[in-house]
Design a protein around this motif. Structure first.
Motif, PDB file in Angstrom:
ATOM      1  N   THR A  86      24.246  67.393  28.843  1.00  0.00           N
ATOM      2  CA  THR A  86      22.873  67.720  30.263  1.00  0.00           C
ATOM      3  C   THR A  86      23.058  68.521  31.356  1.00  0.00           C
ATOM      4  O   THR A  86      23.355  69.360  31.448  1.00  0.00           O
ATOM      5  N   THR A  87      24.608  68.012  31.311  1.00  0.00           N
ATOM      6  CA  THR A  87      25.283  68.801  32.520  1.00  0.00           C
ATOM      7  C   THR A  87      25.626  70.578  31.614  1.00  0.00           C
ATOM      8  O   THR A  87      26.119  71.129  32.304  1.00  0.00           O
ATOM      9  N   ILE A  88      26.859  70.078  30.854  1.00  0.00           N
ATOM     10  CA  ILE A  88      27.028  71.166  29.765  1.00  0.00           C
ATOM     11  C   ILE A  88      26.025  72.189  29.812  1.00  0.00           C
ATOM     12  O   ILE A  88      25.982  73.353  29.775  1.00  0.00           O
ATOM     13  N   SER A  89      24.854  71.535  29.314  1.00  0.00           N
ATOM     14  CA  SER A  89      23.375  72.816  29.063  1.00  0.00           C
ATOM     15  C   SER A  89      23.047  73.338  30.415  1.00  0.00           C
ATOM     16  O   SER A  89      22.805  74.712  31.068  1.00  0.00           O
ATOM     17  N   GLY A  90      23.760  72.470  31.619  1.00  0.00           N
ATOM     18  CA  GLY A  90      22.682  72.875  33.019  1.00  0.00           C
ATOM     19  C   GLY A  90      23.519  73.839  33.324  1.00  0.00           C
ATOM     20  O   GLY A  90      23.038  75.561  33.611  1.00  0.00           O
ATOM     21  N   LYS A  91      25.317  73.934  32.644  1.00  0.00           N
ATOM     22  CA  LYS A  91      25.899  74.885  33.302  1.00  0.00           C
ATOM     23  C   LYS A  91      26.039  76.629  32.790  1.00  0.00           C
ATOM     24  O   LYS A  91      26.408  77.386  33.260  1.00  0.00           O
ATOM     25  N   LEU A  92      25.485  76.510  31.443  1.00  0.00           N
ATOM     26  CA  LEU A  92      24.786  77.163  30.888  1.00  0.00           C
ATOM     27  C   LEU A  92      23.702  77.925  30.862  1.00  0.00           C
ATOM     28  O   LEU A  92      23.499  79.125  30.298  1.00  0.00           O
ATOM     29  N   GLY A  93      22.800  77.183  31.830  1.00  0.00           N
ATOM     30  CA  GLY A  93      21.723  78.156  32.463  1.00  0.00           C
ATOM     31  C   GLY A  93      20.674  77.623  31.366  1.00  0.00           C
ATOM     32  O   GLY A  93      19.293  78.283  31.440  1.00  0.00           O
ATOM     33  N   PHE A  94      20.357  76.610  30.969  1.00  0.00           N
ATOM     34  CA  PHE A  94      19.508  76.092  29.916  1.00  0.00           C
ATOM     35  C   PHE A  94      18.336  75.270  30.555  1.00  0.00           C
ATOM     36  O   PHE A  94      18.953  74.197  31.340  1.00  0.00           O
ATOM     37  N   SER A  95      17.397  75.255  30.823  1.00  0.00           N
ATOM     38  CA  SER A  95      16.499  74.848  31.000  1.00  0.00           C
ATOM     39  C   SER A  95      16.069  73.455  30.314  1.00  0.00           C
ATOM     40  O   SER A  95      16.266  71.800  31.515  1.00  0.00           O
ATOM     41  N   GLU A  96      16.909  72.738  29.531  1.00  0.00           N
ATOM     42  CA  GLU A  96      17.087  71.146  29.010  1.00  0.00           C
ATOM     43  C   GLU A  96      18.329  71.632  27.274  1.00  0.00           C
ATOM     44  O   GLU A  96      18.321  72.610  27.351  1.00  0.00           O
TER      45      GLU A  96
END
Length: 130
Positions: A86-96
């Motif tokens: 979840t943290t990685i996806s957020g850092k990469l700009g993914f919504s989910e």
């Protein structure tokens, strides 16, 4: 200051422009929810259409460059075992997280979790071989 540096070190060629854009994306993606074409154009002081044209001359698009940088960063971030998906996806700009998983699988053929499992296996093999 970063913007001023980019403007004073303006690229001489379109190849150099893509390098500067990639560097900006690497620095910006982890600090922003979503990096857009509009944000990039504004940062570089050009119109969205000019940015699109410059990238088209190199046979690419903003979406393709951003996706490539996201995957490069994803590989780095997946090496940090303290970061959740979840943290990685957020850092990469993914919504989910599921959107990150789909993009990563499309790019690598593996899910982020299976990629991490492979990294873990390689780390174990290196430790036992040493």
């Amino acid at each position: 200051m970063l913007q001023a540096e980019a403007m004073t070190h303006a690229p001489n060629t379109e190849d150099a422009f893509i390098d500067v854009l990639e560097t900006w994306l690497i620095q910006t993606l982890p600090r922003s929810d979503q990096v857009t074409l509009s944000q990039a154009a504004k940062y570089f002081g050009i119109t969205e259409r000019t940015l699109q044209r410059r990238l088209a001359l190199q046979g690419t698009t903003f979406v393709e460059v951003r996706a490539r940088i996201r995957m490069r960063l994803a590989h780095r971030l997946l090496h940090d075992w303290t970061l959740s998906m979840t943290t990685i996806s957020g850092k990469l700009g993914f919504s989910e997280s599921s959107a990150f998983t789909r993009a990563f699988r499309s790019h690598t053929g593996h899910s982020p979790r299976s990629f991490r499992a492979m990294l873990s296996e390689v780390r174990t093999q290196i430790r036992t071989a040493g």
